[in-house]
Write a protein that holds these residues in place. Structure first.
Motif, PDB file in Angstrom:
ATOM      1  N   ALA A  11       0.818  -1.213   0.000  1.00  0.00           N
ATOM      2  CA  ALA A  11       0.000   0.000   0.000  1.00  0.00           C
ATOM      3  C   ALA A  11       0.850   1.261   0.000  1.00  0.00           C
ATOM      4  N   TYR A  16      -1.512   1.835  -3.190  1.00  0.00           N
ATOM      5  CA  TYR A  16      -2.785   2.425  -2.770  1.00  0.00           C
ATOM      6  C   TYR A  16      -3.431   3.218  -3.903  1.00  0.00           C
ATOM      7  N   ALA A  19      -5.082   0.695  -6.151  1.00  0.00           N
ATOM      8  CA  ALA A  19      -6.316   0.206  -5.531  1.00  0.00           C
ATOM      9  C   ALA A  19      -7.457   1.211  -5.678  1.00  0.00           C
ATOM     10  N   VAL A  31      -6.463  -4.392  -0.805  1.00  0.00           N
ATOM     11  CA  VAL A  31      -5.048  -4.087  -0.742  1.00  0.00           C
ATOM     12  C   VAL A  31      -4.491  -4.714   0.533  1.00  0.00           C
ATOM     13  N   GLU A  33      -1.287  -4.975   3.152  1.00  0.00           N
ATOM     14  CA  GLU A  33      -0.105  -4.231   3.602  1.00  0.00           C
ATOM     15  C   GLU A  33       0.435  -4.864   4.884  1.00  0.00           C
ATOM     16  N   LEU A  37       0.238   1.827   5.905  1.00  0.00           N
ATOM     17  CA  LEU A  37      -0.345   2.422   4.713  1.00  0.00           C
ATOM     18  C   LEU A  37       0.502   3.608   4.277  1.00  0.00           C
ATOM     19  N   VAL A  97      -4.282   8.300   3.956  1.00  0.00           N
ATOM     20  CA  VAL A  97      -4.368   7.183   3.000  1.00  0.00           C
ATOM     21  C   VAL A  97      -5.439   6.198   3.438  1.00  0.00           C
ATOM     22  N   LEU A 101      -8.760   5.100   1.187  1.00  0.00           N
ATOM     23  CA  LEU A 101      -9.099   3.715   0.851  1.00  0.00           C
ATOM     24  C   LEU A 101     -10.499   3.364   1.346  1.00  0.00           C
ATOM     25  N   VAL A 108      -8.964  -3.203   3.197  1.00  0.00           N
ATOM     26  CA  VAL A 108      -7.571  -3.168   3.641  1.00  0.00           C
ATOM     27  C   VAL A 108      -7.322  -4.350   4.559  1.00  0.00           C
ATOM     28  N   SER A 316       3.059   5.552  -8.828  1.00  0.00           N
ATOM     29  CA  SER A 316       1.651   5.949  -8.863  1.00  0.00           C
ATOM     30  C   SER A 316       1.106   5.902 -10.281  1.00  0.00           C
TER      31      SER A 316
END
Length: 458
Positions: A11, A16, A19, A31, A33, A37, A97, A101, A108, A316
C-alpha cells in the motif's frame, strides 16, 4: 475465502493509488499491507525527509538574516523537535491514506501476503482469490558487506530520519538523491560532512554540468566531496568509526562518529512465492513488460519492486495504468523520458529527459541552451543567485529532448518542462509562450531562447 476483481500487495504510492483507481473503475479491490499504509515513501521516505529538509532550509535562511535586513540572534535547533515534526507529518498522511481507501470502499488487509498459485493470495489464515494480482511491495536499502547498518554508528536512511544523536563528523556513502539529501540536511545543521561516491561524479544520473555545479555549491557550504572513491571497510571497534577510503589507488583513513550508507536499494521480492509461480526476478527486481505484466497471466508488478526509476510518482502512474488495463481499458505505456527526477538538497536539482551526453551518444545533432540564476531578477530578489537552467533540443526537429536544473525551487519548476515533453513541444512553442514576470520560470524561457542564440537577459 474472499473473491476480488483485483488484489494489490503493498500500500505504498503505487499500491494504494492502484487500488483507488481500480475502485473508481468499478472493480472490487483489496489491498494487503504488512507494515503501514503509504509505504516507505509516505512513512520513511519522500514526505518526512522533505519535512526534515524544510527545517534545515529555514535554519540556513535564519543564519542569512542580515542579508535581508533582518536580525536573528542566539540561533539554535532542537533535533528531537525537528524529528518530531517530521514524524507527525508522516502520521497525518498515513491516516489520510486510510481514509481515502475507506472512502473508495477498498478492503484493507494487514499482514504478509504470499502467492499460493495464480489467482490466489494467502495472508495468514485468510485466502483471497482474484484474476488480477498487482505486486507493489517496494524496496529497501541495499547493504554492502562490511558496511551493514547497526543503527548506532552506521545508519540507513531510516536511522538517519529518526537519529539517536546529532552527528558531529558524518560520512555519507553514495551521492544519489538519498545520500545527497541527508548530507545536505546534516551539513545545514552543523555536521562536518564527507560524501564518498564510487562513480566519477556526484549525482551521477544527472547531466554532467549540473553535477559539477552542485558539487561546487556543496563544497562552498563546507562539505568534502570525494569522487571516484570507495569505502573499503569500516572499523567500529573504537568510540567512533574509522573508514578506509580508496581514491585513485591510494588508501587513507577517515575518522567519523557516524556513517550513512546510501548505496542503492533492493526490491522486496522475498517470501512472496514468486519462484514457485515462475515469475522472473533479476537483480532483486521483478521483470515486466512495458505494461507492467510479469509474464504470468494476471500478475503485474509496479513501482520500486519492478525496477528503475525508483520514484514514487512513477509508481503511482504505473498503478493507475495497471488498474485501467485490468478494468478493460487501453492505457498508454509509461515513457521513462517523461519522468522527472528531483533531489531536494541545497541547492535543489531536477531533470527530465535526456542529458546532453545521452542525446549525443544517440547520434542526435543537438542545440543546448543555458541560463544562470544570476541573470534573473526574481532569483536575485530572493537572495538565490546561484543556479542554472539547461535545455537540450533536437537541432533538426526542435523537439525538447531534456531539461536540467540546479538552484532554488527547481523541483517545482521542472514540471513545466515535463508537460512540454508530454505534449511533444518544440522550441518554437516554448519561445512563443509568455512567462510571467517576475518569476524564476522566466529562466526556463531564456534557456530555450539561448539554444537558438536569442537569449535576452544574458
Amino acid at each position: 475465502m474472499q473473491t476480488y476483481d483485483m488484489v494489490v500487495i503493498g500500500a505504498g504510492p503505487g499500491g494504494y493509488v492502484c487500488a483507488i483507481r481500480g475502485a473508481q473503475l468499478g472493480l472490487k479491490v483489496a489491498v494487503v499491507e504488512r507494515e503501514h499504509l503509504g509505504g516507505i515513501c509516505l512513512n520513511w521516505g519522500c514526505i518526512p525527509t522533505k519535512a526534515l529538509l524544510r527545517s534545515a532550509e529555514v535554519f540556513h535562511l535564519m543564519h542569512r538574516a542580515a542579508e535581508f535586513g533582518l536580525s536573528a540572534e542566539g540561533l539554535n535547533f532542537d533535533l528531537d523537535k525537528v524529528v518530531k515534526r517530521s514524524r507527525g507529518i508522516a502520521r497525518q498522511l498515513n491516516s489520510g491514506v486510510g481514509h481515502l481507501l475507506k472512502k473508495h470502499k477498498v478492503d484493507v488487509i494487514m499482514g504478509a501476503a504470499r502467492l499460493d498459485r495464480p489467482g490466489r493470495v494467502r495472508i495468514d489464515d485468510k485466502v483471497l482469490e482474484s484474476k488480477a494480482i498487482v505486486l507493489a511491495t517496494g524496496a529497501r536499502a541495499r547493504e554492502l558487506p562490511g558496511l551493514e547498518a547497526d543503527g548506532d554508528k552506521v545508519w540507513t536512511y531510516k536511522h538517519a530520519m529518526s537519529p539517536p544523536r546529532m552527528p558531529k563528523r558524518l560520512l555519507v556513502i553514495g551521492s544519489g538523491a538519498i545520500g545527497i539529501e541527508f548530507a545536505s540536511f546534516y551539513n545545514a545543521l552543523g555536521a562536518d560532512v564527507t560524501v564518498v561516491e564510487v562513480m566519477d561524479r556526484i549525482l551521477p544520473v544527472e547531466d554532467a554540468e549540473i553535477s559539477a555545479f552542485a558539487r561546487k555549491q556543496f563544497e562552498k557550504q563546507g562539505m568534502t566531496i570525494l569522487e571516484g572513491a570507495k569505502v573499503a571497510g569500516l572499523d567500529r571497534s573504537g568510540p567512533g568509526v574509522v573508514a578506509k577510503v580508496e581514491v585513485a589507488g591510494e588508501t587513507s583513513s577517515l575518522d567519523v562518529d557516524t556513517v550513512i550508507s546510501a548505496v542503492g536499494i533492493v526490491g522486496n521480492v522475498e517470501d512472496l512465492g514468486l519462484d514457485t509461480m515462475g515469475i522472473r526476478v533479476e537483480r532483486s527486481h521483478v521483470v515486466t513488460d512495458a505494461m507492467c505484466r510479469t509474464g504470468v497471466e494476471g500478475i503485474y508488478a509496479i513501482g520500486d519492486v519492478a525496477g528503475a526509476p525508483w520514484l514514487a510518482h512513477k509508481a503511482s502512474h504505473e498503478g493507475v495504468m495497471v488498474a485501467e488495463l485490468i478494468a478493460g481499458g487501453t492505457p498508454h505505456a509509461l515513457d521513462p523520458d517523461t519522468i522527472a527526477g528531483c533531489t531536494y538538497c541545497q541547492p535543489q536539482v531536477a531533470s527530465v529527459g535526456l542529458t546532453e551526453a545521452q542525446a549525443r551518444e544517440k547520434g542526435i545533432d543537438v542545440k543546448v541552451g543555458r541560463f544562470p540564476f544570476i541573470g534573473n531578477g526574481k532569483a536575485i530578489a530572493l537572495g538565490e543567485p546561484e543556479g542554472m537552467v539547461k535545455t537540450v533540443f533536437d537541432a533538426r526537429t526542435g523537439a525538447l529532448l531534456g531539461a536540467h536544473m540546479v538552484g532554488a525551487d527547481v523541483t517545482e519548476l521542472i514540471q513545466g518542462y515535463v508537460i512540454g515533453r508530454q505534449l511533444e513541444t518544440t522550441e518554437e512553442d516554448l519561445m512563443q509562450t509568455i512567462f510571467p514576470h517576475p518569476t524564476l520560470s522566466e529562466m526556463m524561457h531564456e534557456s530555450v531562447l539561448d539554444a537558438w542564440d536569442r537569449a535576452i537577459h544574458f
